[in-house]
Write an enzyme that holds these catalytic residues in place. Sequence first.
Site, PDB file in Angstrom:
ATOM      1  N   MET A  32       0.849  -1.196   0.000  1.00  0.00           N
ATOM      2  CA  MET A  32       0.000   0.000   0.000  1.00  0.00           C
ATOM      3  C   MET A  32       0.886   1.249   0.000  1.00  0.00           C
ATOM      4  SD  MET A  32      -3.388  -0.996   2.106  1.00  0.00           S
ATOM      5  CE  MET A  32      -2.750  -0.738   3.729  1.00  0.00           C
ATOM      6  N   GLY A  33       2.134   1.082  -0.431  1.00  0.00           N
ATOM      7  CA  GLY A  33       3.030   2.235  -0.533  1.00  0.00           C
ATOM      8  C   GLY A  33       3.630   2.623   0.802  1.00  0.00           C
ATOM      9  N   HIS A  36       9.195   1.068   3.105  1.00  0.00           N
ATOM     10  CA  HIS A  36      10.300   1.100   4.065  1.00  0.00           C
ATOM     11  C   HIS A  36      11.162  -0.134   3.822  1.00  0.00           C
ATOM     12  CE1 HIS A  36       7.837  -1.867   6.062  1.00  0.00           C
ATOM     13  NE2 HIS A  36       6.853  -0.991   6.184  1.00  0.00           N
ATOM     14  N   GLY A  38      11.320  -2.903   5.176  1.00  0.00           N
ATOM     15  CA  GLY A  38      10.592  -4.180   5.173  1.00  0.00           C
ATOM     16  C   GLY A  38      10.129  -4.511   3.753  1.00  0.00           C
ATOM     17  N   HIS A  39       9.514  -3.523   3.087  1.00  0.00           N
ATOM     18  CA  HIS A  39       9.076  -3.746   1.699  1.00  0.00           C
ATOM     19  C   HIS A  39      10.277  -4.044   0.800  1.00  0.00           C
ATOM     20  CE1 HIS A  39       5.743  -0.947   3.099  1.00  0.00           C
ATOM     21  NE2 HIS A  39       5.059  -1.992   2.658  1.00  0.00           N
ATOM     22  N   GLY A 149       5.255 -10.107   3.977  1.00  0.00           N
ATOM     23  CA  GLY A 149       6.075 -10.047   5.182  1.00  0.00           C
ATOM     24  C   GLY A 149       5.431 -10.827   6.322  1.00  0.00           C
ATOM     25  N   GLU A 150       6.282 -11.411   7.153  1.00  0.00           N
ATOM     26  CA  GLU A 150       5.777 -12.145   8.318  1.00  0.00           C
ATOM     27  C   GLU A 150       5.260 -11.215   9.396  1.00  0.00           C
ATOM     28  OE1 GLU A 150       8.856 -14.782   9.632  1.00  0.00           O
ATOM     29  OE2 GLU A 150       8.462 -16.220   8.029  1.00  0.00           O
TER      30      GLU A 150
END
Length: 283
Positions: A32-33, A36, A38-39, A149-150
């Site tokens: 969803m943009g 960071h 993580g993405h 992501g977990e």
Amino acid sequence: MSAPIVTSLDELRRATQAWRRAGQRVGVVPTMGALHDGHLSLVRAAKAECDRVIVTLFVNPRQFNSAEDYDKYPRTELADAELLGPLGIDALFVPDGAQVYPPGHATTVSVSGITDTLEGAHRPGHFDGVATVVTMLFNMTQADRAYFGEKDWQQLQLVRRLVADLKLPVEIVGCPTVRADDGLAMSSRNQRLSVTARQQARALPEALLAAAAAIGSGANVDDVLTQTRETLAQNGIGPVEYIELRDSESLRPPRPCHPRRLLVAAWLDGVRLIDNVEVPPAN
Ligand code: PAF
């Protein structure tokens, strides 16, 4: 150089059809943009395993529980495209709302059981919104592999169930949570924490990890969870919506000899934080 933005589904389909005809493996990272690290770790995993990588960016109104949360969700499309530039993705797909939910759109994908509890219980309708948009994103991108992501553990299990039940031809890859230096799980919502709250936030992963270790070494689960709630409150974190030990896959109460996960959702400074960790097997 920024990542190439594609807004039209027809254009995306022409590209993916050509890639697939050439026998190339297509990976997708749905987002969803407000990207960071993580993405970016998901994108790197996709780049390492796929010939072509699409990142989707769509702030899905149907998975928000309040108009205010939806309105406040950070929208940083151009910065996101810049951030993705050096990673060399093939398309940043940014459909508009009318392409995803055209007038007359009437189909909802709903996964039962796994969605009744934890996030599902506290955010009615949230997982229907996620399941519906993820199904559409898989169909729009025709990806062979999709990366999640977990950190959103329950979402990951929901997507695995959905793909198995609907026989969708996409392989789901779960990637470990990326954490800031102080342990806080990366989230687009962290940007909304004040400087003070951001410093307090480290208490959440610390308490979660301590609880997981205590449970793993055989401490009484109820006592540990009560103590953890107190620790969080002492650190200014609360209310705690839930902190629960669950079976990792079904999200039901844990079963002997099956992997277990400790999951939490708590408020800090008007921001809802979620996190989860694996719990070591009991001795
Ligand atoms: O995890 C997210 O960012 C969203 O829930 C997803 C999977 C992109 C669906 O909108």
